[in-house]
Design a protein around this motif. Structure first.
Motif, PDB file in Angstrom:
ATOM      1  N   PHE A  72       5.391 -45.082   9.916  1.00 33.90           N
ATOM      2  CA  PHE A  72       5.863 -44.267   9.057  1.00 33.90           C
ATOM      3  C   PHE A  72       7.117 -43.318   9.762  1.00 33.90           C
ATOM      4  N   GLY A  73       8.016 -43.168   9.186  1.00 34.80           N
ATOM      5  CA  GLY A  73       9.201 -42.391   9.891  1.00 34.80           C
ATOM      6  C   GLY A  73       9.755 -41.610   8.464  1.00 34.80           C
ATOM      7  N   LEU A  74      10.450 -40.718   8.884  1.00 37.05           N
ATOM      8  CA  LEU A  74      10.963 -39.685   7.746  1.00 37.05           C
ATOM      9  C   LEU A  74      12.391 -40.155   7.426  1.00 37.05           C
ATOM     10  N   CYS A  75      12.877 -40.044   6.144  1.00 33.09           N
ATOM     11  CA  CYS A  75      14.040 -40.696   5.653  1.00 33.09           C
ATOM     12  C   CYS A  75      14.972 -39.830   5.579  1.00 33.09           C
ATOM     13  N   THR A  76      15.170 -39.104   6.765  1.00 33.82           N
ATOM     14  CA  THR A  76      16.281 -38.146   6.979  1.00 33.82           C
ATOM     15  C   THR A  76      17.528 -39.006   7.360  1.00 33.82           C
ATOM     16  N   ALA A  77      18.587 -38.348   7.660  1.00 31.07           N
ATOM     17  CA  ALA A  77      19.734 -39.053   8.236  1.00 31.07           C
ATOM     18  C   ALA A  77      19.689 -39.834   9.474  1.00 31.07           C
ATOM     19  N   MET A  78      18.752 -39.101  10.460  1.00 30.17           N
ATOM     20  CA  MET A  78      18.244 -39.697  11.757  1.00 30.17           C
ATOM     21  C   MET A  78      17.517 -41.016  11.236  1.00 30.17           C
ATOM     22  N   GLY A  79      16.645 -40.732  10.449  1.00 28.20           N
ATOM     23  CA  GLY A  79      15.887 -42.016  10.150  1.00 28.20           C
ATOM     24  C   GLY A  79      16.422 -43.158   9.341  1.00 28.20           C
ATOM     25  N   LYS A  80      17.627 -42.680   8.800  1.00 29.54           N
ATOM     26  CA  LYS A  80      18.280 -43.733   8.136  1.00 29.54           C
ATOM     27  C   LYS A  80      19.145 -44.770   9.144  1.00 29.54           C
TER      28      LYS A  80
ATOM     29  N   ALA B 136       8.725 -31.571   7.888  1.00 31.07           N
ATOM     30  CA  ALA B 136       8.662 -32.612   6.857  1.00 31.07           C
ATOM     31  C   ALA B 136       7.691 -33.667   7.445  1.00 31.07           C
ATOM     32  N   ASN B 137       7.456 -33.659   8.668  1.00 30.13           N
ATOM     33  CA  ASN B 137       6.573 -34.635   9.487  1.00 30.13           C
ATOM     34  C   ASN B 137       5.048 -34.489   8.932  1.00 30.13           C
ATOM     35  N   LEU B 138       4.933 -33.249   8.693  1.00 33.60           N
ATOM     36  CA  LEU B 138       3.353 -32.924   8.240  1.00 33.60           C
ATOM     37  C   LEU B 138       2.963 -33.756   7.109  1.00 33.60           C
ATOM     38  N   GLY B 139       3.744 -33.579   5.999  1.00 33.30           N
ATOM     39  CA  GLY B 139       3.338 -34.381   4.820  1.00 33.30           C
ATOM     40  C   GLY B 139       3.195 -36.050   5.179  1.00 33.30           C
ATOM     41  N   MET B 140       4.081 -36.313   6.064  1.00 31.76           N
ATOM     42  CA  MET B 140       4.171 -37.741   6.129  1.00 31.76           C
ATOM     43  C   MET B 140       2.979 -38.046   7.008  1.00 31.76           C
ATOM     44  N   ILE B 141       2.331 -37.362   7.874  1.00 37.57           N
ATOM     45  CA  ILE B 141       1.078 -37.674   8.642  1.00 37.57           C
ATOM     46  C   ILE B 141      -0.034 -37.558   7.686  1.00 37.57           C
ATOM     47  N   THR B 142       0.007 -36.685   6.934  1.00 34.74           N
ATOM     48  CA  THR B 142      -1.094 -36.629   5.905  1.00 34.74           C
ATOM     49  C   THR B 142      -1.110 -37.909   5.019  1.00 34.74           C
ATOM     50  N   LEU B 143      -0.007 -38.499   4.636  1.00 31.26           N
ATOM     51  CA  LEU B 143       0.011 -39.582   3.807  1.00 31.26           C
ATOM     52  C   LEU B 143      -0.486 -40.930   4.619  1.00 31.26           C
ATOM     53  N   ALA B 144      -0.252 -40.792   6.057  1.00 30.94           N
ATOM     54  CA  ALA B 144      -0.486 -42.037   6.741  1.00 30.94           C
ATOM     55  C   ALA B 144      -2.268 -41.739   7.105  1.00 30.94           C
ATOM     56  N   ARG B 145      -2.807 -40.772   6.884  1.00 28.31           N
ATOM     57  CA  ARG B 145      -4.125 -40.879   7.321  1.00 28.31           C
ATOM     58  C   ARG B 145      -5.134 -41.462   6.530  1.00 28.31           C
ATOM     59  N   ALA B 146      -6.325 -41.936   7.024  1.00 28.26           N
ATOM     60  CA  ALA B 146      -7.141 -42.469   6.252  1.00 28.26           C
ATOM     61  C   ALA B 146      -8.350 -42.948   6.942  1.00 28.26           C
ATOM     62  N   LYS B 147      -9.363 -43.221   6.452  1.00 26.60           N
ATOM     63  CA  LYS B 147     -10.693 -43.838   7.009  1.00 26.60           C
ATOM     64  C   LYS B 147     -10.240 -45.012   7.527  1.00 26.60           C
ATOM     65  N   ASP B 148     -11.062 -45.172   8.796  1.00 27.71           N
ATOM     66  CA  ASP B 148     -10.769 -46.241   9.684  1.00 27.71           C
ATOM     67  C   ASP B 148      -9.575 -46.537   9.899  1.00 27.71           C
TER      68      ASP B 148
END
Ligand SMILES: Cc1cc2nc3c(=O)[nH]c(=O)nc-3n(C[C@H](O)[C@H](O)[C@H](O)COP(=O)(O)OP(=O)(O)OC[C@H]3O[C@@H](n4cnc5c(N)ncnc54)[C@H](O)[C@@H]3O)c2cc1C
Ligand SMILES: Nc1ncnc2c1ncn2[C@@H]1O[C@H](COP(=O)(O)O)[C@@H](O)[C@H]1O
Lengths: 255, 316
Positions: B90-98, B18-30
């Motif tokens: 960014f963090g995962l909204c898992t039970a741990m993240g909550k 699940a981290n990999l989608g999150m990293i993808t979302l956080a990625r951008a130019k600059d």
């Protein structure tokens, strides 16, 4: 000991939600007590039963009609209520500031309960913000709780049935989860008695909460449309099972 | 150049999918992407993280007895955010993240939106579900540091190869006052695969009729690598533990496929699974509401269909 239970007045989960303008909902639907807060009230009542001299105070930041929900909290065992009357909606940061100010003004909390989550906005954070403001330890999704002389021992549920047992110094803040207890719904006499219990009203504006740059603002609400077109899978069990496997492999690509 | 941090959740030393989608979302130019790892495992996860665009991995070292204390972890994480000038976390909204992200937000007095399925880094907005999943809300965050809890599986991971350096951030002196971990553990067999992160969920409701029949679901689940979920009726009847409940007052899930067996499809159940990629319903009643809100349905006895499915999967 004084136990404060923060309760939220939320639209019934079964209600149809329609959107007005860009970012508000039509509040002309049935509102009730946030389901997780029922566990908080039930637990507070249980502690009160075991600890004579305990007072349970329900606190709600809500519009005027939230008094109805506050009354249900009184019927579930709270001794009195505080309604912080607001005219518009605030984010969970400001909500926590208001709840803290009202509690601090009212008494000396030994325990503060919240639900683990509100079912309308689902912020999942009010308990932590209240805790940070008071500098009290916080646990959330509490499914078991023991209060001892100067500490609380709580079991919190993480995913997959994994639990953590924490020891917390008192006072502390707890977000209650569903496994904690079975809510004790009021009987008719409870409801009658609740009508006589005091509810104090404070205006949000009297709490002098300072504006801040940091925050969250809902800028748009949109209904979630589901565009699913159900297709029936027919045939005997073997045919159905084979078709399911084909779907899992070729369409969903999970096998 | 903006510094964005992602908090990596590990499972037995490996980067959870699940981290990999999150990293993808956080990625951008600059954007400089930092990954924070709160265990001494940075070396073993370096290759995966850099293949998704991480350029700095910060290994946060905690005192031994503080490693699974969420309050200590949150404090240490905040110190690291400040040190590395991170403006979005960014963090995962898992039970741990909550139990972790809101602690950080509270200590930082910073805005946080949980259960996001999209974040616009430019506009500083997040999209999440509200009102039992009936409404999509767009929320504007403002402040110095912004936090986002990302729903697992909501974003498709896309690779982007980079080279990462590892930095150590010593936090062994950080202690959380007031909260001590006495014990952790106790996973039940039923949820061997984590519901919130599973690609496939097979769930049972009142139609399963009893606790024993849930074994039919577990057997099938083990063949298709699925997690087993349940409706509230199945939980309240004592057939399965609460940790398996999907719905408004249970787990919110977005698997690729959700197979509902003997579940009618109440609003409250849908609140937890309506964002699934594909919904397959097996229900004997043609009027069950789930049949009009799914992708495929079978009008048959789930107790008959599932064992046949398991048998065919068994025989290859
Ligand atoms: C505040 C609140 C919160 C709630 N939170 C949740 C929640 O988080 N999660 C949740 O699930 N519910 C929740 N509920 C309860 C919810 O309203 C429903 O009661 C519940 O989801 C129904 O569960 P079910 O579908 O298993 O049972 P039912 O509605 O009784 O449906 C059983 C279905 O099984 C079918 N069936 C029977 N036998 C078979 C068979 N052999 N094979 C195939 N199909 C069969 C029937 O046709 C029927 O459609 C909540 C309710 C409230 C008020
Ligand atoms: N306006 C409010 N008034 C009283 N309590 C609230 C309010 N908003 C949130 N809470 C409490 O905080 C919990 C978590 O809410 P949330 O952070 O919105 O998920 C709820 O279960 C309530 O106990």
């Amino acid at each position: 000991m004084q136990i404060y239970v923060c309760i939220k007045h939320v639209p019934d989960s079964a209600a149809n939600i329609s959107i007005i303008g860009k970012n508000s909902i039509d509040e002309n639907v049935n509102f009730l007590l946030n389901p997780y807060d029922e566990h908080a009230l039930t637990e507070a009542a249980r502690i009160k039963n075991n600890l004579p001299g305990t007072e349970v105070i329900a606190v709600c930041l809500g519009k005027a009609d939230a008094e109805k929900t506050l009354r249900s909290a009184l019927a579930m065992g709270a001794d009195r209520g505080i309604l912080i009357a607001k005219e518009k909606n605030y984010d969970s940061r400001v909500t926590a500031l208001a709840l803290k100010a009202a509690i601090e003004h009212d008494g000396k909390p030994g325990l503060i309960f919240t639900g683990k989550e509100s079912i309308d906005e689902g912020g999942m954070q009010t308990m932590f913000r209240i805790g940070a403001l008071f500098d009290f330890p916080v646990a959330t999704n509490v499914v078991k709780l023991d209060i001892e002389a100067d500490r609380a021992v709580v079991v919190c549920e993480l995913s997959g049935g994994i639990t953590h047992t924490y020891e917390m110094s008192l006072p502390c803040v707890m977000g209650t989860g569903r496994g904690l207890n079975t809510p004790r719904y009021p009987t008719f006499p409870d409801v009658v008695k609740s009508k006589k219990k005091p509810v104090q009203k404070i205006a949000f504006t009297d709490l002098n909460i300072k504006a801040s740059l940091a925050g969250m603002r809902v800028i748009e609400l949109k209904p979630l449309y589901q565009a699913r077109q159900p297709k029936e899978i027919k045939g005997d069990a073997t045919v159905v099972a084979k078709e399911l496997i084909r779907i899992l492999k070729q369409e969903a690509k999970v096998l | 150049m903006k510094n964005i941090g992602v908090i990596i959740e590990l499972d037995k030393g490996r980067v959870k999918e699940a981290n990999l989608g999150m990293i993808t979302l956080a990625r951008a130019k600059d954007v400089k992407l930092f990954a924070f790892v709160l265990d001494k495992q940075a070396i073993s996860v370096k290759a995966v993280l850099e293949s998704f665009g991480i350029t700095t991995i910060v290994e946060i070292c905690l005192a031994k007895d503080q490693q699974n204390n969420p309050a200590t972890r949150a404090k240490a994480m905040i110190n690291a955010i400040k040190k590395f000038n991170i403006s979005m976390v960014f963090g995962l909204c898992t039970a741990m993240g909550k139990d972790f992200l809101p602690r950080m937000a509270a200590l930082l007095d910073a805005p946080l939106v949980m259960d996001c399925f999209f974040v616009d880094l430019e506009q500083k907005t997040a999209r999440t579900y509200q009102y039992s999943g009936k409404i999509i809300a767009t929320i504007q965050l403002s402040g110095q540091t912004l936090l986002f809890g990302i729903r697992p599986n909501a974003i498709e991971p896309v690779k982007a190869q980079e080279k990462a350096r590892i930095l150590k951030f010593d936090s062994s002196h950080v202690f959380a006052g007031g909260l001590r971990v006495l014990k952790s553990g106790g996973a039940e067999k039923s949820t061997a695969i984590n519901l919130a992160e599973a690609d496939v969920i097979i769930a049972g409701g009142r139609g399963m009729k009893n606790s024993e029949n849930f074994n039919i679901l577990f057997q099938c689940a083990s063949k298709i690598n699925a997690a087993v979920g349940a409706s509230r009726v199945a939980v309240d009847s004592g057939w399965v533990p609460y940790s398996m409940q999907v719905g408004q007052t249970g787990e919110k899930v977005s698997p690729k496929v959700y197979i509902a067996c003997g579940i009618s499809g109440s609003i409250q159940h849908f609140a937890g699974m309506k964002t699934s990629g594909m919904i397959i319903a097996i229900n004997t009643d043609e009027n069950a509401s789930i049949l009009s809100n799914c992708d495929y349905y079978v009008k048959k006895d789930a107790l008959e269909i599932i064992p046949v499915l398991t048998r065919i999967l068994d025989n290859g």
